[in-house]
Design a protein around this motif. Sequence first.
Motif, short mmCIF file in Angstrom:
data_model
loop_
_atom_site.label_atom_id
_atom_site.label_comp_id
_atom_site.label_asym_id
_atom_site.label_seq_id
_atom_site.Cartn_x
_atom_site.Cartn_y
_atom_site.Cartn_z
N ASP A 246 0.80 -1.05 -0.07
CA ASP A 246 -0.10 -0.22 0.09
C ASP A 246 0.87 1.25 0.05
O ASP A 246 2.00 1.11 0.59
CB ASP A 246 -0.92 -0.02 1.42
CG ASP A 246 -2.02 -1.03 1.26
OD1 ASP A 246 -2.39 -1.45 0.29
OD2 ASP A 246 -2.28 -1.42 2.20
N GLU A 247 0.20 2.30 -0.34
CA GLU A 247 0.81 3.60 -0.61
C GLU A 247 -0.13 4.43 0.10
O GLU A 247 -1.39 4.74 -0.44
CB GLU A 247 1.10 4.09 -1.86
CG GLU A 247 1.58 5.65 -1.91
CD GLU A 247 1.81 6.19 -3.06
OE1 GLU A 247 2.38 7.44 -3.57
OE2 GLU A 247 1.20 5.62 -4.16
N LEU A 248 0.24 4.91 1.26
CA LEU A 248 -0.74 6.10 1.74
C LEU A 248 -0.29 7.40 1.55
O LEU A 248 1.03 7.72 1.93
CB LEU A 248 -0.89 5.59 3.25
CG LEU A 248 -1.69 6.75 4.37
CD1 LEU A 248 -3.00 6.46 3.88
CD2 LEU A 248 -1.45 6.48 5.68
N ARG A 249 -0.96 8.23 1.15
CA ARG A 249 -0.86 9.82 0.92
C ARG A 249 -1.39 10.80 1.79
O ARG A 249 -2.56 10.55 2.25
CB ARG A 249 -1.10 10.04 -0.59
CG ARG A 249 -0.04 9.49 -1.61
CD ARG A 249 -0.47 9.94 -2.90
NE ARG A 249 0.46 9.29 -4.02
CZ ARG A 249 1.49 10.20 -4.33
NH1 ARG A 249 1.84 11.24 -3.67
NH2 ARG A 249 2.22 9.51 -5.26
N ALA A 250 -0.70 11.86 2.02
CA ALA A 250 -1.30 13.08 2.80
C ALA A 250 -0.92 14.25 2.29
O ALA A 250 0.34 14.44 1.84
CB ALA A 250 -0.94 12.98 4.26
N PRO A 251 -1.86 14.99 1.99
CA PRO A 251 -1.40 16.51 1.44
C PRO A 251 -0.77 17.60 2.69
O PRO A 251 -0.76 17.09 3.98
CB PRO A 251 -2.86 17.09 1.20
CG PRO A 251 -3.81 16.70 2.27
CD PRO A 251 -3.23 15.31 2.32
N ALA A 252 0.00 18.15 2.12
CA ALA A 252 0.62 19.12 3.04
C ALA A 252 -0.38 20.01 3.71
O ALA A 252 -1.38 20.52 3.28
CB ALA A 252 1.76 20.21 2.24
N ARG A 253 -0.23 20.69 4.76
CA ARG A 253 -0.94 21.57 5.50
C ARG A 253 -1.01 22.91 4.86
O ARG A 253 0.40 23.51 4.51
CB ARG A 253 -0.59 21.94 6.88
CG ARG A 253 -1.04 20.63 7.98
CD ARG A 253 -2.15 20.57 8.40
NE ARG A 253 -2.70 19.47 9.16
CZ ARG A 253 -3.09 18.42 9.03
NH1 ARG A 253 -3.19 18.13 7.59
NH2 ARG A 253 -3.23 17.37 9.76
N GLN A 254 -1.87 23.53 4.65
CA GLN A 254 -1.77 25.00 3.95
C GLN A 254 -1.62 26.02 4.96
O GLN A 254 -2.35 26.30 5.84
CB GLN A 254 -3.12 25.15 3.22
CG GLN A 254 -3.63 24.18 2.21
CD GLN A 254 -2.46 24.17 0.98
OE1 GLN A 254 -2.01 25.08 0.63
NE2 GLN A 254 -1.90 22.77 0.71
N VAL A 255 -0.33 26.58 4.80
CA VAL A 255 -0.12 27.66 6.05
C VAL A 255 0.74 28.74 4.82
O VAL A 255 1.17 28.19 3.94
CB VAL A 255 1.05 27.16 6.79
CG1 VAL A 255 0.29 26.23 7.79
CG2 VAL A 255 2.21 26.44 6.37
N ARG A 256 0.93 29.78 5.45
CA ARG A 256 1.78 30.85 4.93
C ARG A 256 3.16 30.82 4.96
O ARG A 256 3.80 30.67 6.15
CB ARG A 256 1.71 32.55 5.33
CG ARG A 256 2.05 33.27 4.58
CD ARG A 256 1.54 34.76 4.83
NE ARG A 256 1.78 35.18 6.08
CZ ARG A 256 3.10 35.84 6.68
NH1 ARG A 256 3.83 35.91 5.70
NH2 ARG A 256 3.35 35.90 7.71
N ALA A 257 3.81 30.42 3.97
CA ALA A 257 5.24 29.83 3.87
C ALA A 257 6.27 31.09 4.41
O ALA A 257 6.15 32.12 3.88
CB ALA A 257 5.87 29.21 2.81
N VAL A 258 6.92 30.96 5.56
CA VAL A 258 7.88 32.13 6.02
C VAL A 258 9.37 31.58 5.99
O VAL A 258 10.16 32.42 5.16
CB VAL A 258 7.58 32.42 7.52
CG1 VAL A 258 8.54 33.48 7.91
CG2 VAL A 258 6.15 33.01 7.47
N ASP A 259 9.56 30.38 6.09
CA ASP A 259 10.91 30.01 6.22
C ASP A 259 10.93 28.51 6.05
O ASP A 259 10.64 27.85 6.91
CB ASP A 259 11.69 30.27 7.40
CG ASP A 259 13.11 30.07 7.46
OD1 ASP A 259 13.54 29.34 6.28
OD2 ASP A 259 13.92 30.43 8.60
#
Length: 323
Positions: A246-259
């Motif tokens: 199996d391959e389990l995927r998760a999306p990235a959390r949506q935040v304002r990228a600072v660094d």
Amino acid sequence: MSGAVQAPEVLTFGETMVALRGSGPLKLGGSMRVSVAGAESNVAIGLGRLGHRVAWAGAVGDDEAGELVLRTLRAEGVDVSGASRDDGAPTGLILFEPRLPEVTRVHYYRSGSAGSRLKACAVEAAFTAAPPRILHLTGITPALGPSALCAARRALRLAREHSTLVCLDVNFRSRLWSSEEAADVLADWMPYVDVLIASDDELPLCLPSSAPREVTGQAELLLGLGVGEIVVKYGADGAAVHTGGDELRAPARQVRAVDPVGAGDAFVAGYLSALLDGEDAAGRLDRAVTTGAFAVASHGDWEGAPTRAELPLLGAGAGTVVR
């Protein structure tokens, strides 16, 4: 009456440097903020903030810079009793130079540093005191020099002797060694690795040149070599974990990228934290992308790492199983 030494849940080691962060081009001067930075200590701090017992057994110089490293880690709840001081080499230095909103240049001054001269006996002492549940290594340490490479190899053998789970974050640094040099070392490590963490372009460094080009095929080959699970980081596109078929995927959390600096280390800390808590693959990925997002949304290598109580601030999500 003193009790028995309590084993750390996670042991890690590597080079932690004094970090100087400027506000603009270095050639123009100006003020700089002083901190510390190192992939393994970033993970250690991240785990400490999440309430885990973690030890760092790296080496620093017998200087004020080394004292800053140890003082910072102690303040973050990391056990540094196994760390060593080298009176013949300085603590390393790293300079961060922001040039564009999303581009930061990094300058290393670590040649001949105490961290590059870490000895295997320091690792042996850490295992002798109290074997950890997890040994966390990165591909940075073996690239620092022969002594550090020897220490990492010794740690792998000790982990097997003590039935300690091994987590390896490839963390390839082209300034330290070539991809060919990295592959020669890391491919030999795969039989010792239980959890492999890498970006999609780092996976080939762990495999023979004849390996498939697609990630799924590479993961299947690594699983066949004995790696328990392969965690693949896709940056802004999230992450995936391969276990069995199996391959389990998760999306990235949506935040304002600072660094973006330190995001990968925060991801690892979250993944190992959930693993220690007995979470399933979906839970491990969820916490990893959450802690990674905290890092991206904050300045510094480790300063934005969340506490356990702060994890819900970014909400929870579920991965999707791909068969």
